[in-house]
Each structure stands twice: as C-alpha cells, then as structure tokens.
Design an enzyme around this catalytic site. Structure first.
Site, PDB file in Angstrom:
ATOM      1  N   LYS A   1      53.235  76.298  33.036  1.00 38.54           N
ATOM      2  CA  LYS A   1      52.380  77.143  32.187  1.00 38.54           C
ATOM      3  C   LYS A   1      51.429  76.385  31.268  1.00 38.54           C
ATOM      4  CE  LYS A   1      56.128  79.060  30.637  1.00 38.54           C
ATOM      5  NZ  LYS A   1      57.243  79.891  30.159  1.00 38.54           N
TER       6      LYS A   1
ATOM      7  N   ASP B   1      64.130  82.241  28.658  1.00 36.84           N
ATOM      8  CA  ASP B   1      63.703  83.582  28.193  1.00 36.84           C
ATOM      9  C   ASP B   1      64.221  84.712  29.084  1.00 36.84           C
ATOM     10  OD1 ASP B   1      61.987  82.733  30.222  1.00 36.84           O
ATOM     11  OD2 ASP B   1      60.141  83.382  29.237  1.00 36.84           O
TER      12      ASP B   1
HETATM   13  C1  BGC Z   1      59.293  78.745  33.476  1.00 31.77           C
HETATM   14  C2  BGC Z   1      60.539  79.564  33.299  1.00 31.77           C
HETATM   15  C3  BGC Z   1      60.253  80.778  32.442  1.00 31.77           C
HETATM   16  C4  BGC Z   1      59.060  81.549  32.999  1.00 31.77           C
HETATM   17  C5  BGC Z   1      58.704  82.759  32.143  1.00 31.77           C
HETATM   18  C6  BGC Z   1      58.135  79.610  33.961  1.00 31.77           C
HETATM   19  O1  BGC Z   1      56.961  78.873  33.998  1.00 31.77           O
HETATM   20  O2  BGC Z   1      59.509  77.696  34.397  1.00 31.77           O
HETATM   21  O3  BGC Z   1      61.581  78.807  32.714  1.00 31.77           O
HETATM   22  O4  BGC Z   1      61.392  81.607  32.435  1.00 31.77           O
HETATM   23  O5  BGC Z   1      57.945  80.701  33.064  1.00 31.77           O
HETATM   24  O6  BGC Z   1      58.382  82.396  30.843  1.00 31.77           O
END
Ligand code: BGC
Length: 463
Positions: free
Chosen positions: A167, A202
């Site tokens: 992200k 989360d």
């Molecule tokens: C992460 C996860 C997270 C999800 C939603 C992903 O990019 O790897 O750990 O739960 O985003 O936030």
C-alpha cells in the site's frame, strides 16, 4: 487520417464499439470466477501446509471468540490505511464500551523514510494523545493493541516480523525485523509507560470487533486502501504447525492480496500490467491491485489514457493532472458511478474542473463512466470470489453466516455490495442471499485490537 487538435466527434457506432471492447476486457465471467475460487482453495491449502507459500495464511495467535463481557481500559493504535489512529477504549461489559480517538496524518515522507522515524512519530502521537485524552492511572503501564495492517509473520500474540511492505509504504530498516520491538523501543526512548500487549492485523481486529456483538460472524474482510481477509481455522487445519495445539481454532490472517502473484487465473489487462510495472512493488499483491482503493483509480486512468492515445477520448487530448501517476483518485469513481444526470454533470466537473481536461463531450463522459463502472464491478466480483473461497473452505457456504467488512471501497463505491451479491447468486443460486450476510464493520479494527490486547494481557498476568 486524424490530425492532432482537429475536432472529431465519435459516431454512435464507434462509441458502441469502444464500450463493447472495454466490457469484454474488464468483465470477469462466472466461469472465470469458478476457476479463481478453485485456485484460491488450492493456494489456501498450500499456505496452511507450509511456510513460504504465496498466500501465507498466517496464524494470528488469536484463539477463541470475545464474549462481550470483557471489561477494562485499553489503548489501540491503527496503522496501515490513510491515517494513524490512536484510541482508548473503555470496555464496560455487556457489549458496551466508550471510546476517545484521534487521527494523525502520516506524511508520504514518513511512509518511505526510515522505520525508526516512523516509530518515533507514532510514539509522539501516543504521547500527545495521552496528554490530551489519557487515563488517570499512569502509575501502571497502559496496555495497547497495535493494529499493524501489513504482512507480519507472527511468532506470538505480541511478536512478529514484517515480511514486506504494501500500500505505498516502503520504510527502510523494517523488513524481517520485529515491529513490536521497534515500536516498544520508541516508547522507551520517550519514557512512555505503554506496553504493546498484542499486534493485530486490521482484518483480525475487524473480525474480533464484530464478533463481540454478533457471535455468528465468520470472516473479517478489509476492502479499503488495501485488501485482505481472516477467518477461524480449525487447529487440525494448520498443518504447518507440527507441535501439539492447545486450542480448538485460531484466526488466520490470510494476506490474500498476494493471491495469484504467479498470474495464473486473474484476468489481467494491459491497464493492470502498466499499474503493476510502475508500482513500488511490481509482481506483488496482484489480487490487491485489482480490488483495493489505492489502485482502482489508477486502473481507470490507464484505460482512459489508452483511449486518448488512439483519439477515442477527449479528442486525443489529456491534461497534466491526468498524466500524473495516481492522478485519478478512486474517490472520483464514487462520484462518477453515482452520476445519473442526463448530461453527466458531476463527471464533467471532475474531468474539466478537477483534472483540467479542456473540453469533454457527452460521449467522452459516457465512456469514462463506463470504465469506472466496469473497474468497480470487476473488483466487487473478485472480492466475492475471495469470500466464496473462504466460505467453501470452512463449509460455511451452506450455513447462515455473517461476513464483517470494513473499508472505503466497500462503503463508498456505489453498488459494490450489490455486485458482490450478484456474483454469489450466479455461483450458488438465489438462496445464498438468505444464508450469507455482509455487514459493514466500520472502524472496527482498533476496537478489535483493544479486545485482543485485553485477552492477551489477562492471559499474561494470570500465568
Ligand atoms: C496488507 C494487509 C492488510 C490489508 C488491508 C494489505 O496491503 O498486506 O495486512 O490487512 O492491506 O489493510
């Protein structure tokens, strides 16, 4: 031959052809969804069987379900979406609680700088929060649940090493390090009497928070900036753990965003490939890149520019804003999909006033709306495929169950939930709607982390 800057209106047949081609490229058929579910189930089995699988299926060390009777004051930190949230929950028992919370913006510089700086920033925010809203019992350490929404390989409820960033985060000095230790050190440097009792994904926080009030909840899903899911797995199902297991079931953080990094079954288009190649994590999080809020706008932008380059949109003219990577925000899709005015006036506003495209015709706006509809619908159908795969794996597909979902994509993209339901009906028949319910679990992850911190702290102090 068409020359630059000449004004050319597309004929209605040309527009129809463009729309039909886009539909063909960006539609996931029911058959394709079936193939995806089958592959998903195979990948889940691999992740439960051994370490190092593409979908890592990470045991979260969260066992059992909250009862609603939990009491006490617990802090939670939530890092991984758009903001950092610091909260203090007062659990009053009987499913009741109150909360103080504060959001802090995490700058792009912090997201891509040194991990130590990010941890110091978080510690400053916690310090600021405690001075403004904090509890009065500062002589004993405050217990904190840390929602850290990235792939963390956990070794205990309060221990875990970061596998890789997602992200748009890319801090140096964090991969393969224990993130709890790093943050706890930052608290020590600031003399903060706060103990990180648990690190929680989360999805896990969302599942816990929803189960607190609705025990029939079986899956926690995030469809926001990123995407992921977790669910309860039987102890016997976690085959990669060879030792004797002292629990009946444990929540598994799937990290499903990495599904099909091998590109076997997902319907990737040139727009997806361009996005992936230009991202900071090429060939990773391929499923996430087709579903989540960080990426959907960029897919739309790529599709638009492809048409501009062929003189099929905006008379072949783009704008500096539209040319910028990430220049088309996923939030614009919400407005455009909801735009049902005859002239597509809100779409015109976004294209001309916000993105500074000089002029647009009604046909242009229709094409842009069509792209937004298709990209959002594809994301919804792929999300439904993931959920269906989990429900099939656990057997819950045949039983009444609730899927707790949080995130801006699910909450704000018009028709998203409906498109998920349509896909499930195509797969399992209309009656599926009577069994499987989707529920918005808004901002649940912080609360869930506080509950996990409480359970972990009580277990640690009673043993
Ligand atoms: C992460 C996860 C997270 C999800 C939603 C992903 O990019 O790897 O750990 O739960 O985003 O936030």
């Amino acid at each position: 031959m068409v020359f630059p800057y000449s004004t050319r209106r597309l004929s209605s047949t040309e527009v129809e052809d463009i729309l039909a081609k886009l539909t063909q490229e960006l539609t996931v058929t029911t058959d394709r969804i079936r193939t995806i579910i089958k592959q998903f189930n195979e990948e889940m089995d691999k992740g439960l069987d051994h370490e190092g699988a593409t979908v890592p299926m990470i045991p979260s060390f969260v066992t059992g379900r909250p009862t609603g009777k939990e009491t006490g004051r617990y802090m939670a930190l939530d890092l991984g979406g758009t903001n950092l949230r610091v909260c203090e929950f007062h659990l009053e028992g009987q499913g009741k609680f109150s909360v103080h919370q504060q959001k802090y913006v995490v700058s792009d510089q912090l997201k891509k700088g040194e991990m130590r700086h990010l941890c110091d920033f978080i510690a400053d925010c916690v310090d600021n929060f405690i001075s403004e809203h904090g509890s009065d019992h500062l002589d004993e350490a405050l217990q904190l649940g840390f929602t850290f929404s990235f792939p963390v390989l956990q070794t205990a409820i309060n221990r875990g090493t970061l596998m890789h960033w997602t992200k748009g985060f890319n801090c140096s000095g964090a991969i393969n390090k224990d993130v709890v230790v790093m943050l706890q050190d930052a608290f020590l440097r600031k003399n903060l009497n706060v103990n990180i009792a648990a690190i929680v994904n989360d999805t896990v926080g969302t599942l816990m928070a929803h189960t607190y009030l609705h025990p029939e909840t079986t899956i926690g899903v995030i469809l926001g900036t990123g995407t992921n899911a977790c669910y309860y797995e039987k102890a016997t199902g976690i085959k990669k753990w060879k030792t004797e297991k002292q629990f009946d079931d444990m929540v598994i953080n799937m990290e499903w965003g990495a599904f099909d990094n091998e590109r076997r079954v997902l319907p990737l288009t040139i727009y997806d490939n361009k996005l992936d190649r230009e991202s900071i994590n090429p060939r990773q999080q391929i499923f996430e890149k087709q579903i989540s809020g960080m990426y959907l706008g960029e897919i739309v932008r790529n599709a638009m520019l492809h048409l501009v380059d062929q003189w099929m949109l905006f008379n072949g003219q783009s704008s500096a804003d539209l040319n910028k990577q990430w220049g088309f925000e996923t939030a614009y899709m919400t407005t455009i999909i909801a735009d049902n005015t005859p002239a597509l006036a809100s779409t015109e506003h976004i294209l001309q006033d916000v993105l500074q495209i000089e002029t647009t015709t009604l046909e242009d706006r229709q094409i842009v709306k069509h792209i937004c509809d298709l990209v959002a619908r594809r994301a919804a159908r792929l999300s439904a495929a993931g959920i269906a795969a989990v429900l099939s794996h656990t057997g819950d597909i045949d039983r009444p169950s609730v899927v707790a979902i949080d995130g801006s994509v699910y909450e704000f993209l018009p028709g998203f939930e409906n498109n998920m339901i349509i896909a499930l009906k195509e797969l399992f028949g209309d009656s599926i709607q009577n069994r499987i319910k989707f529920a918005l679990a808004k901002d649940g992850s912080g609360f869930g982390a506080a509950i996990v911190a409480m359970v972990a702290h009580k277990a640690a102090t009673s043993s």
